[in-house]
Design an enzyme around this catalytic site. Structure first.
Site, PDB file in Angstrom:
ATOM      1  CB  SER A 323      16.845  38.819  10.965  1.00  0.00           C
ATOM      2  OG  SER A 323      17.205  39.694  11.809  1.00  0.00           O
ATOM      3  CB  CYS A 324      19.408  34.533  12.665  1.00  0.00           C
ATOM      4  SG  CYS A 324      18.231  33.366  12.064  1.00  0.00           S
ATOM      5  CG  ASP A 325      21.311  41.167  14.170  1.00  0.00           C
ATOM      6  OD1 ASP A 325      21.350  41.593  15.253  1.00  0.00           O
ATOM      7  OD2 ASP A 325      22.372  41.532  13.332  1.00  0.00           O
TER       8      ASP A 325
END
Ligand SMILES: *Cc1c(COP(=O)(O)O)cnc(C)c1O
Length: 376
Positions: A323-325
């Site tokens: 994910s983009c976290d």
């Protein structure tokens, strides 16, 4: 990974990320615990994995259930569990959930505060209640202290109060923390609980039941004591502290029953270097913190991760999710090594992920679908 899972992966090559769980192993774990502690009633902690296949099979095997919400209670009932075999074990419940459980015939409730006790007295009148005491969680990789449990002195007062409110002051519970690797943690907790039993008996209140919670560990990367070691420690502590007045024993295992029955298969999305000064490669998998691996928070649970590359050199890696976290990094401090030949598209298996994975997966963070599940 069991031979049945190996065969299933080879024959079906299921889309990743997915959990593949061998129900025979669940049954074997249940049987092993029952043999080790034949005098205890086993209440499977539903939150560990509430798949209907697991609940239904455990119900057929004679398991009872520890539920944390009215939703979990309904899942157990849907699989044929009788209401009298379900304990509403969360000490924090909505009044509406207590009332709904009572309407379904649930008759055993946990509490650890006067305020919760009052809620139970008005929405589940006359039911059995047990009080959770706080005990040491040292030795647990996933502690459950601080948020739950009261003191021995307060438990005594609250159980007398429960009796006064027309409830059945049934017993005590504790939880020594999940993935507890120290058998002595149970012995210390039993000693503490016994004080309340003795104290209340002198006041004419006879508690019937001691709920020893869960906590029994599974093997991830390191060896852990065997369940038989825990059973022996528990049995000797019960005899030492209760003598001729050993109460009914309840166990609420979650992780031990399902943890080592399942694996997650995951595809490597990217292997790259981030920092020219750092020899470690970054390995991005198609599952991460939001895909179900919530127990990698603080790198608390360190899963064993395997690849198909059996020979050739390995090197250190950081392991992250897709994910983009920025928080979606599983292991950065724990030392992990993976084969130098590892590349995008390879499949890895994350071992012993049958517990506390499926339900932790987010709905669709970044659009990623929740983990798919195969019960075989
Ligand atoms: C989570 C939980 C369990 C199960 O714990 P495990 O460590 O998975 O065995 C049992 N009882 C209660 C009250 C829990 O919250």
């Amino acid at each position: 990974m069991t031979p049945k899972i190996v065969r299933y992966l080879a024959d079906h090559q299921p889309a990743t990320p997915c959990l593949v769980l061998d129900l025979d192993r669940v049954a074997a774990n249940f049987a092993r615990l029952r043999t080790a502690l034949p005098d205890a009633q086993i209440y499977y902690a539903v939150k560990a994995n509430p798949a209907p296949q697991i609940l239904g099979m455990l119900n057929d095997l004679g398991s009872r259930f520890d539920a944390a919400s009215i939703e979990e209670i309904m899942m157990c009932l849907a699989q044929g569990a009788r209401p009298g075999t379900i304990s509403f074990g969360n000490t924090v419940k909505k009044a509406s959930a207590i009332a709904a459980a009572f309407a379904q015939g649930i008759d055993m409730f946990a509490f650890d505060s006067a305020e919760e006790l009052a809620k139970i007295a008005s929405h589940a009148p006359g039911c059995k209640v047990y009080c959770r005491i706080a005990v040491g969680n040292d030795g647990a990789d996933w502690p459950l202290s601080r948020k739950f449990g009261t003191t021995v002195a307060r438990a005594r007062d609250l159980l007398i109060e429960a009796h006064g409110l027309g409830l059945i002051a049934y017993g005590l519970s504790f939880h020594v923390g999940s993935q507890q690797t120290n058998v002595a943690a149970y012995q210390a907790a039993i000693a503490r609980a016994a004080m309340v039993f003795t104290d209340l008996r002198t006041q004419g209140l006879d508690l019937k039941m001691l709920n020893l919670g869960g906590g029994f560990p599974v093997r991830y990367r390191d060896d852990v004591p065997e369940i038989e070691d825990f059973a022996e420690a528990i049995t000797s502590a019960m005899n030492a502290h209760f003598g001729n007045h050993v109460p009914d024993m309840i166990l609420e295992p979650g992780r031990f029953i399902v943890g080592d029955a399942g694996i997650v298969a995951s595809e490597v999305v990217l292997v790259c270097h981030r920092d020219p000064e750092d020899e470690r490669r970054w390995v991005y998998l198609d599952i991460g913190r939001y895909g179900g691996l919530a127990e990698t928070e603080g790198e608390a649970i360190r899963y064993d991760i395997r690849t198909a590359h059996r020979s050739g050199p390995s090197g250190p890696v950081v392991i992250a999710g897709p994910s983009c976290d920025g928080v979606d990094v599983m292991y950065e401090h724990a030392p992990y090594a993976m084969p130098m030949a590892l590349k995008a598209g390879d499949i890895v298996t994350i071992e012993a992920t049958g517990a506390y994975v499926t339900t932790y997966a987010s709905q669709a963070f970044n659009g990623f679908a929740p983990l798919s599940e195969h019960y075989i």
